[in-house]
Design a protein around this motif. Structure first.
Motif, PDB file in Angstrom:
ATOM      1  N   PHE A  86       0.848  -1.186   0.000  1.00 43.27           N
ATOM      2  CA  PHE A  86       0.000   0.000   0.000  1.00 43.27           C
ATOM      3  C   PHE A  86       0.887   1.240   0.000  1.00 43.27           C
ATOM      4  N   TYR A  87       0.611   2.180  -0.894  1.00 45.50           N
ATOM      5  CA  TYR A  87       1.417   3.386  -0.957  1.00 45.50           C
ATOM      6  C   TYR A  87       0.808   4.512  -0.138  1.00 45.50           C
ATOM      7  N   ARG A  88      -0.467   4.410   0.163  1.00 48.12           N
ATOM      8  CA  ARG A  88      -1.156   5.317   1.075  1.00 48.12           C
ATOM      9  C   ARG A  88      -1.977   4.449   2.009  1.00 48.12           C
ATOM     10  N   GLU A  89      -2.462   5.039   3.068  1.00 46.99           N
ATOM     11  CA  GLU A  89      -3.289   4.286   4.011  1.00 46.99           C
ATOM     12  C   GLU A  89      -4.503   3.692   3.305  1.00 46.99           C
ATOM     13  N   GLY A  90      -4.519   2.368   3.142  1.00 44.41           N
ATOM     14  CA  GLY A  90      -5.650   1.691   2.537  1.00 44.41           C
ATOM     15  C   GLY A  90      -5.760   1.825   1.033  1.00 44.41           C
ATOM     16  N   GLU A  91      -4.696   2.275   0.356  1.00 44.38           N
ATOM     17  CA  GLU A  91      -4.750   2.456  -1.095  1.00 44.38           C
ATOM     18  C   GLU A  91      -3.528   1.800  -1.753  1.00 44.38           C
ATOM     19  N   LEU A  92      -3.788   1.025  -2.798  1.00 50.28           N
ATOM     20  CA  LEU A  92      -2.717   0.315  -3.495  1.00 50.28           C
ATOM     21  C   LEU A  92      -2.609   0.809  -4.938  1.00 50.28           C
ATOM     22  N   GLU A  93      -1.532   0.439  -5.596  1.00 52.90           N
ATOM     23  CA  GLU A  93      -1.347   0.815  -7.001  1.00 52.90           C
ATOM     24  C   GLU A  93      -2.149  -0.152  -7.868  1.00 52.90           C
TER      25      GLU A  93
END
Length: 112
Positions: A86-93
């Motif tokens: 995950f690159y942000r909290e709760g968000e993936l590429e």
């Protein structure tokens, strides 16, 4: 069970380890381009019964959308165990982890 529901279950069961699909993508492949909310309902009502890898389904932005902290933390944990970062909290590429199953005509073409 409707043909749409059956197809949604089959699609979700086909998502490989370490990959994800979006609610809308699943709905579109199952034959209802505007049926993302139906996919949510099917996941909610059928995940346990059909042992669906529910954690591999995210929104169109590649984000976890479960509101309950416990559920979203579990989804993130399960995906991380499969190698998803995950690159942000709760968000993936999404462009890195999104799975695109082959349609029947594509399978026939590529298997020749």
């Amino acid at each position: 069970m409707t043909p749409f529901t059956i197809k949604v279950i089959e699609i979700i069961q086909s998502i490989p380890t370490g990959k994800v699909m979006t609610y809308g993508q699943i709905a579109r492949i199952a034959g209802s381009p505007r049926g993302a909310r139906q996919v949510v309902r099917i996941l909610h009502s059928s995940s346990q019964k059909y042992q669906l890898p529910w954690h591999r389904v995210v929104n169109a932005k590649g984000a976890i959308v479960i509101k309950a902290e416990e559920g979203s933390s579990l989804q993130k944990h399960l995906l991380e165990e499969e190698g998803v970062i995950f690159y942000r909290e709760g968000e993936l590429e999404l462009n890195k982890y999104q799975y695109f199953p082959l349609e029947e005509w594509e399978r026939d073409y590529f298997e020749e």
